[in-house]
Design a protein around this motif. Sequence first.
Motif, PDB file in Angstrom:
ATOM      1  N   ASN A  40     -40.523 -38.941  40.687  1.00 48.81           N
ATOM      2  CA  ASN A  40     -41.312 -40.127  40.323  1.00 48.81           C
ATOM      3  C   ASN A  40     -42.502 -40.317  41.254  1.00 48.81           C
ATOM      4  O   ASN A  40     -43.598 -40.677  40.801  1.00 48.81           O
ATOM      5  N   ALA A  56     -45.038 -37.739  40.162  1.00 48.42           N
ATOM      6  CA  ALA A  56     -45.753 -38.145  38.949  1.00 48.42           C
ATOM      7  C   ALA A  56     -46.776 -39.224  39.258  1.00 48.42           C
ATOM      8  O   ALA A  56     -47.921 -39.175  38.787  1.00 48.42           O
ATOM      9  N   ASN A  57     -46.393 -40.202  40.078  1.00 44.92           N
ATOM     10  CA  ASN A  57     -47.302 -41.282  40.439  1.00 44.92           C
ATOM     11  C   ASN A  57     -48.514 -40.741  41.200  1.00 44.92           C
ATOM     12  O   ASN A  57     -49.661 -41.091  40.905  1.00 44.92           O
ATOM     13  N   ASN A  70     -50.792 -38.844  38.889  1.00 43.80           N
ATOM     14  CA  ASN A  70     -51.574 -39.771  38.066  1.00 43.80           C
ATOM     15  C   ASN A  70     -52.774 -40.292  38.844  1.00 43.80           C
ATOM     16  O   ASN A  70     -53.890 -40.347  38.328  1.00 43.80           O
ATOM     17  N   HIS A  71     -52.550 -40.682  40.101  1.00 45.44           N
ATOM     18  CA  HIS A  71     -53.649 -41.197  40.924  1.00 45.44           C
ATOM     19  C   HIS A  71     -54.686 -40.117  41.214  1.00 45.44           C
ATOM     20  O   HIS A  71     -55.866 -40.428  41.393  1.00 45.44           O
ATOM     21  N   ALA A 117     -48.687 -34.819  36.061  1.00 38.96           N
ATOM     22  CA  ALA A 117     -47.913 -36.061  36.123  1.00 38.96           C
ATOM     23  C   ALA A 117     -46.943 -36.142  34.958  1.00 38.96           C
ATOM     24  O   ALA A 117     -45.790 -36.564  35.113  1.00 38.96           O
ATOM     25  N   TYR A 144     -52.494 -39.959  48.439  1.00 42.74           N
ATOM     26  CA  TYR A 144     -51.709 -39.304  47.396  1.00 42.74           C
ATOM     27  C   TYR A 144     -51.554 -37.807  47.623  1.00 42.74           C
ATOM     28  O   TYR A 144     -50.534 -37.232  47.252  1.00 42.74           O
ATOM     29  N   LYS A 174     -47.644 -42.580  49.909  1.00 41.82           N
ATOM     30  CA  LYS A 174     -48.044 -43.178  48.629  1.00 41.82           C
ATOM     31  C   LYS A 174     -48.457 -44.630  48.838  1.00 41.82           C
ATOM     32  O   LYS A 174     -49.477 -45.073  48.319  1.00 41.82           O
ATOM     33  N   ALA A 188     -42.948 -36.477  35.286  1.00 40.48           N
ATOM     34  CA  ALA A 188     -42.238 -37.592  34.642  1.00 40.48           C
ATOM     35  C   ALA A 188     -41.206 -37.068  33.650  1.00 40.48           C
ATOM     36  O   ALA A 188     -40.078 -37.578  33.585  1.00 40.48           O
ATOM     37  N   ASN A 209     -44.491 -43.801  34.612  1.00 38.88           N
ATOM     38  CA  ASN A 209     -45.326 -42.676  35.050  1.00 38.88           C
ATOM     39  C   ASN A 209     -45.761 -41.834  33.853  1.00 38.88           C
ATOM     40  O   ASN A 209     -46.911 -41.399  33.777  1.00 38.88           O
ATOM     41  N   ARG A 210     -44.856 -41.636  32.923  1.00 35.66           N
ATOM     42  CA  ARG A 210     -45.173 -40.879  31.711  1.00 35.66           C
ATOM     43  C   ARG A 210     -46.222 -41.638  30.887  1.00 35.66           C
ATOM     44  O   ARG A 210     -47.167 -41.038  30.359  1.00 35.66           O
TER      45      ARG A 210
END
Length: 185
Positions: free
Chosen positions: A56, A59-60, A63-64, A71, A34, A29, A75, A91-92
């Motif tokens: 977490n 989720a991160n 998102n990316h 994600a 990712y 990360k 989250a 993250n949410r």
Amino acid sequence: IIALAMAKTALEADPNAIQAHLLMAAAYKGMGNYRAALAAVEAGMKLDPSNRALLNIKANALNHLKDFKGALRAADAALALDPSDGAAHVNRAFALGGLGDTEGMIAELRTAAALDPQYQASLDAALKALANGDDLFGLVKSDDPSRRAPAAAPPPPNRRLRALVISFLGLALALGLAFALAPAF
């Protein structure tokens, strides 16, 4: 790169070492890889599906990768384990932002900032963007240059020293983990 090498060494010694999977996911990360981070998370979650740190990172990473629904699920799973997890709220928030839910994004950032002051800057940036009529999605890193936030200026020298010290401490932690996971002779 050193943390990644240490995680690989630790996993060779003990493929069931959850901390090594976590270190590998965090290293990928941090490098911006990712998809590899997500693969490391999935391997670790086979051993411990309720590990908040892995959730977490998942989720991160999602998102990316612009999988905002995924994600959001990750989250939410982290928040089900600990509703006071500020990182999970952030993250949410970014998942909701990616899905176009501005109000939800701001609400989650408010919750995260109330739980942990380190997230106040994210909330302030979102509120400023909202007040200026800017696209909140620009706060979520994107590969689309038209949606990318401006690049940050290089840190002043004292921050570089702090970053070097933190890197050294991370290396020391990785070495300690490797020695702790290495078989005793």
